[in-house]
Design an enzyme around this catalytic site. Structure first.
Site, PDB file in Angstrom:
ATOM      1  N   ASP A   1       0.763  -1.239  -0.058  1.00 40.59           N
ATOM      2  CA  ASP A   1      -0.035   0.017  -0.062  1.00 40.59           C
ATOM      3  C   ASP A   1       0.901   1.473  -0.099  1.00 40.59           C
ATOM      4  OD1 ASP A   1      -3.131  -1.124   1.013  1.00 40.59           O
ATOM      5  OD2 ASP A   1      -1.254  -2.289   1.584  1.00 40.59           O
ATOM      6  N   LYS A   2       0.362   2.278  -0.673  1.00 39.85           N
ATOM      7  CA  LYS A   2       1.029   3.605  -0.927  1.00 39.85           C
ATOM      8  C   LYS A   2       0.607   4.322   0.758  1.00 39.85           C
ATOM      9  CE  LYS A   2       1.245   8.208  -2.929  1.00 39.85           C
ATOM     10  NZ  LYS A   2       1.056   8.867  -4.012  1.00 39.85           N
TER      11      LYS A   2
END
Length: 694
Positions: free
Chosen positions: A333-334
């Site tokens: 995930d960012k």
């Protein structure tokens, strides 16, 4: 991407927000214990290589010599061990070598790994079944030792059904380590043990001990390791051994003879074996194998508010290597703090340490830097650990209940018991972007190269250097000018623009532009499209059939025998099997579209055909030759379970855990932790728990 899709469970759920800050969403990769212990296992194999065979297998007779020993060769054990072969530098295995250790000191605990394997078998099978397996192994080996024995043909022994996937994997490994002359296969969760015909054939050519050590080396699969057979002055016999290995393991191994000094200080010849690399065939020179060995450095990457590929772009630009020189086991995930193991090629640990302070300014930290001997592979990831904070808790608008804590408890218990639909998460498709990755993938599959490039450079609605460069390129098609504006860390974009500047923004130029991007990045977009189709198929399957197994469904046999083709492990459920409740919904899989997979033989299979036709794709179209993309397809379980789930409620202002039943919603946050298998998405699991789309 998931808003209209099905849920598995029927609880009410609750509302809340996630990823308010990166620290609210922490992801840590869980590596397989076997991967972490692989170097130690190889070392253990070296230490046990000189142990007498009756000790290392606990039931076999002393090693025999079926072959004729060449003149001048020292009989085994009569005058000390021969010196290990000294190959040219290109065959140096380094500390990863699984070759027998000739310099072991007396008194070292040689039997420890064997006893550990025996203990694993006892714990996994139970003492009675473990003893039956031991007797089967002894009887089979005795039959092999009797010349022309009519009973020495194929024999099998069933360990019974082993339902737990991890237990099956542990058993496969433990049986092979304790009994290298056996192989294990799985048939509908039943584990079968039988004699290894290749082991038997090699044992007719070399000593029993060499055969055992060779198959342990083969099982360890250490890419840069080497294995040495005993010195052998008989050229014709060496040729037979070379031919055997080439015939049986030619795609995996390669061999070469080297001059060595035997125990009598006389020159002799020995066969060395090593694992092939795909690139070696291109690197060979007329004089033999290329001498230079690649350098690999392993590390743990901690990143915050960065995509995995973006972080790799920063690292590659700073280190002066290509993004393809990095290996990892998943995209993280960012909007999170994530921890994941990586390996980089052509970079020393010292060089990696030098850039640590610069990377911290980019939102990255580099931990646990150490030398490695090969790239990471996909199978080396056990899963991910998630530690998540859900804030702004409240009831759904349609929920009249006054007890939010009860709603949360109900949701947790339901999902822990039943699992969740195994959708690909929104981050797979570029959540919130104007153009999502699956749209680019579809354009590539349809070989619309110019369209794919323009989709790739579609900017977001923000005013920053990256999106300004994209906007400029789409307006002017001036690749050179866009390159000047684009920040250095945008590696993929720069690779593509350089090719477009050279070849033009037409079909041919865009094709060459895509080819300028590493294969792993090109195929990422195609996989995103395949993932979108899988999500739609899973939702359709659950809507028309629910959570019951029906005729025509596909179930997957987790057979670890790599010689069995993937499609032979997939079974189409029959009507009698449905009536007998032979399979559960947890065993049902759906295909990821590709050119070499089966489709369900019910309404779901027909849905796939209609859906792909809608996108102008045919079943045989999942090869994009101009881009060197080959998409055979695979299978994914419809449902997944969550492991090690735990949670508590906390007062957001005071930072203390809440135990009473009356919650002030605006001041309460939910802390939740759980483990998921590889390729499972925490946002999808949370969607099932909360009945919210993110």
């Amino acid at each position: 991407m998931l808003r209209s899709f099905s849920y598995l469970t029927d609880h009410t759920g609750f509302c809340g927000t996630i990823k308010n800050a990166p620290s609210d969403f922490v992801v840590t990769e869980i590596e397989l214990p076997e991967h972490l212990l692989r170097d130690a296992r190889a070392e253990s194999l070296q230490k046990t290589s000189e142990a007498p065979l009756e000790q290392s297998t606990q039931c076999l007779p002393p090693p025999k010599k079926p072959r004729t020993e060449p003149p001048g060769r020292c009989a085994e054990g009569c005058c000390g061990a021969p010196r290990p072969p000294q190959p040219d530098p290109s065959w140096a295995g380094g500390h990863c070598s699984a070759s027998p250790n000739k310099n072991q000191h007396e008194g070292e605990p040689e039997l420890k790994p064997v006893l550990e394997e025996a203990g694993i078998l006892d714990s996994l099978l139970g003492k009675p079944m473990s003893e039956l397996l031991n007797k089967f192994a002894c009887d089979l080996k005795d039959a092999w030792d009797v010349e022309n024995n009519a009973d020495a043909g194929p024999r099998e022994f069933s360990l019974g059904p082993i339902l737990d996937k991890k237990n099956r994997a542990d058993l496969h490994s433990a049986v092979r380590q304790k009994f290298p002359f056996l192989v294990t296969v799985t048939k509908d969760n039943e584990m079968i043990v039988k004699g290894n015909a290749d082991y038997r054939e090699l044992s007719q050519l070399v000593t029993e001990k060499e055969t055992s050590d060779f198959f342990k080396f083969l099982d360890a699969k250490l890419e840069n390791s080497t294995f040495a057979f005993e010195p052998d002055g008989n050229k014709e016999h060496r040729k037979v051994v070379h031919h055997f290995i080439s015939r049986k393991f030619g795609k995996l191994l390669e061999t070469k003879s080297f001059t060595v000094t035997d125990a009598n200080e006389q020159p002799n010849m020995s066969i060395l074996v090593r694992f092939r690399e795909k690139s070696w065939s291109r690197k060979r020179s007329a004089g033999g194998f290329q001498g230079k060995q690649d350098i690999y450095t392993a590390f743990t990457l901690q990143k915050e508010n960065l995509e995995t590929l973006e972080a790799i772009g920063f690292l590659a630009a700073e280190l002066g290597v290509l993004p393809s020189d990095f290996s990892y086991t998943g995209i993280k995930d960012k909007k999170a703090i994530t921890y994941q193991p990586m390996v980089v090629k052509k970079v020393t640990p010292e060089r990696l340490k030098e850039i640590g302070s610069k990377m911290e300014k980019k939102g990255m930290r580099i931990h646990n830097i150490h030398s490695a001997c090969q790239h990471l592979r996909l199978g080396q990831l056990k899963g991910n650990r998630f530690d998540i904070v859900v804030r702004d808790l409240s009831h759904h608008s349609h929920d009249s209940s006054a007890d939010l804590k009860e709603r949360i408890s109900e949701a947790m218990e339901n999902v822990e018991r039943k699992g969740f639909v195994n959708y690909y998460g929104p981050q797979r498709f570029g959540q919130g972007q104007n153009v999502q990755t699956d749209q680019i993938g579809l354009a590539l599959l349809n070989e619309k190269m110019v369209k794919a490039v323009k989709l790739f450079f579609t900017p977001e609605d923000t005013d920053d250097p990256v999106n300004n460069a994209k906007r400029y390129f789409l307006q002017t098609e001036d690749a050179k000018g866009a390159l000047v504006i684009l920040p250095e860390f945008k590696v993929r974009e720069k690779m593509l623009l350089r090719a477009l500047n050279r070849y033009g923004v037409n079909h041919e130029g865009c094709t060459k532009g895509w080819l300028n991007i590493p294969h792993s990045m090109r195929i990422f977009y195609v996989h995103a499209y395949c993932s979108k189709i899988w999500n739609e198929a899973a939702s359709y399957r659950l809507k028309i059939y629910g959570s019951e197994v029906v005729e025509g469904d596909l179930v997957f046999s987790e057979d670890n025998d790599e010689s069995v083709p993937l499609n032979d492990k997939v079974h189409v459920v029959t009507a009698p099997e449905v009536s007998a409740n032979k399979y559960s919904i947890n065993q049902v899989v759906l295909p990821m579209v590709g050119h070499s997979i089966k489709y369900p033989s019910n309404k779901v299979g027909q849905w796939y055909h209609e859906r792909l036709s809608k996108d102008e794709l045919q079943m045989c179209k999942f090869r994009v030759s101009p881009l060197q993309l080959n998409i055979p397809g695979c299978y994914r379980p419809i449902l997944k379970n969550v492991q090690n789930l735990s949670y508590f409620l906390e007062d957001s202002e005071k930072g203390i855990e809440i135990e009473d039943n009356h919650l002030n919603e605006s001041k309460v946050s939910l802390h939740i932790s759980f483990d998921l298998d590889p390729s499972c998405y925490a946002t999808v699991c949370l969607r099932e728990i909360m009945k919210c789309d993110f």
